[in-house]
Design a protein around this motif. Sequence first.
Motif, PDB file in Angstrom:
ATOM      1  N   MET A 257      13.768  87.317  23.654  1.00  0.00           N
ATOM      2  CA  MET A 257      15.193  87.055  23.803  1.00  0.00           C
ATOM      3  C   MET A 257      15.983  88.333  24.053  1.00  0.00           C
ATOM      4  N   VAL A 258      15.278  89.448  24.108  1.00  0.00           N
ATOM      5  CA  VAL A 258      15.935  90.715  24.430  1.00  0.00           C
ATOM      6  C   VAL A 258      16.148  90.782  25.937  1.00  0.00           C
ATOM      7  N   SER A 259      17.406  90.776  26.339  1.00  0.00           N
ATOM      8  CA  SER A 259      17.744  90.795  27.762  1.00  0.00           C
ATOM      9  C   SER A 259      19.035  91.588  27.936  1.00  0.00           C
ATOM     10  N   PRO A 260      18.932  92.903  27.929  1.00  0.00           N
ATOM     11  CA  PRO A 260      20.134  93.739  27.938  1.00  0.00           C
ATOM     12  C   PRO A 260      20.923  93.663  29.229  1.00  0.00           C
ATOM     13  N   GLU A 261      22.191  93.998  29.112  1.00  0.00           N
ATOM     14  CA  GLU A 261      23.035  94.094  30.304  1.00  0.00           C
ATOM     15  C   GLU A 261      22.552  95.210  31.211  1.00  0.00           C
ATOM     16  N   GLY A 262      21.905  96.204  30.615  1.00  0.00           N
ATOM     17  CA  GLY A 262      21.374  97.326  31.385  1.00  0.00           C
ATOM     18  C   GLY A 262      19.877  97.209  31.590  1.00  0.00           C
ATOM     19  N   GLU A 263      19.156  98.299  31.330  1.00  0.00           N
ATOM     20  CA  GLU A 263      17.721  98.369  31.615  1.00  0.00           C
ATOM     21  C   GLU A 263      16.882  98.150  30.351  1.00  0.00           C
ATOM     22  N   LEU A 264      15.808  97.408  30.513  1.00  0.00           N
ATOM     23  CA  LEU A 264      14.827  97.212  29.448  1.00  0.00           C
ATOM     24  C   LEU A 264      13.533  97.895  29.862  1.00  0.00           C
ATOM     25  N   LYS A 265      13.070  98.825  29.040  1.00  0.00           N
ATOM     26  CA  LYS A 265      11.846  99.550  29.370  1.00  0.00           C
ATOM     27  C   LYS A 265      10.849  99.437  28.229  1.00  0.00           C
TER      28      LYS A 265
END
Length: 230
Positions: free
Chosen positions: A211-219
């Motif tokens: 459920m982690v879906s940031p407005e920015g970048e996910l690495k």
Amino acid sequence: MASSGITTVDQKNKKVVEVFDTEEELAVSLAKYTADLSDKFAKERGSFTVVVSGGSLIKSLRKLVEAPYVDSIDWSKWHVFWVDERVVPKDHPDSNYKLAFDGFLSKVPIPPGNVHAINDALSAEGAADDYETYGHVASLFPGHPLLKENQKWVTHITDSPKPPPGRITFTFPVINSSSYIALVVCGAGKASVVQTALGKSQNSDMFPVQMVSPEGELKWFLDKDAASKL
């Protein structure tokens, strides 16, 4: 089997997955990634807000307290928060603050006023309400009702399936408002979770990390053992 040096980029979901041959290589890359973001936000906004978890993350940040980063980073611009915390005294072995202080914070010159720990003298509910005034993802466990929380910035639980039972946690609206999120996972014991989280498994269970879906970048930073089932 994943191998060293693999980088996968999902442009649609702004997701990057990097796999490293060893945890040491992962730690080196994570330090550079963090230092580069620190420099970027210090210059653009005058501050760099870092929200850390517990577990093995602090160990993987160890390269930041070594040259060249310990002397080149503008630590005065850092503000440190905890995405989740156990409601125990700060010197308690279960405290995420203690883990971060012993392994990282005590070794870098971040101003004490910029380190935002919970008030451990309060109850879990009181500590969560207090922490909100500061303006395993977190303590949001699979199947827990708090996964659906969308009103509060910080909330609490008193029935954690892992001791200690009292914890505070940022909620997903806050987590997903991040400009950058790094998920650091090491060890074969996490391989099945990584496999499911990255959609490479037939497992129908939903993990909080999905459920982690940031407005920015996910690495994702993975060592080869954690990525072994991809």
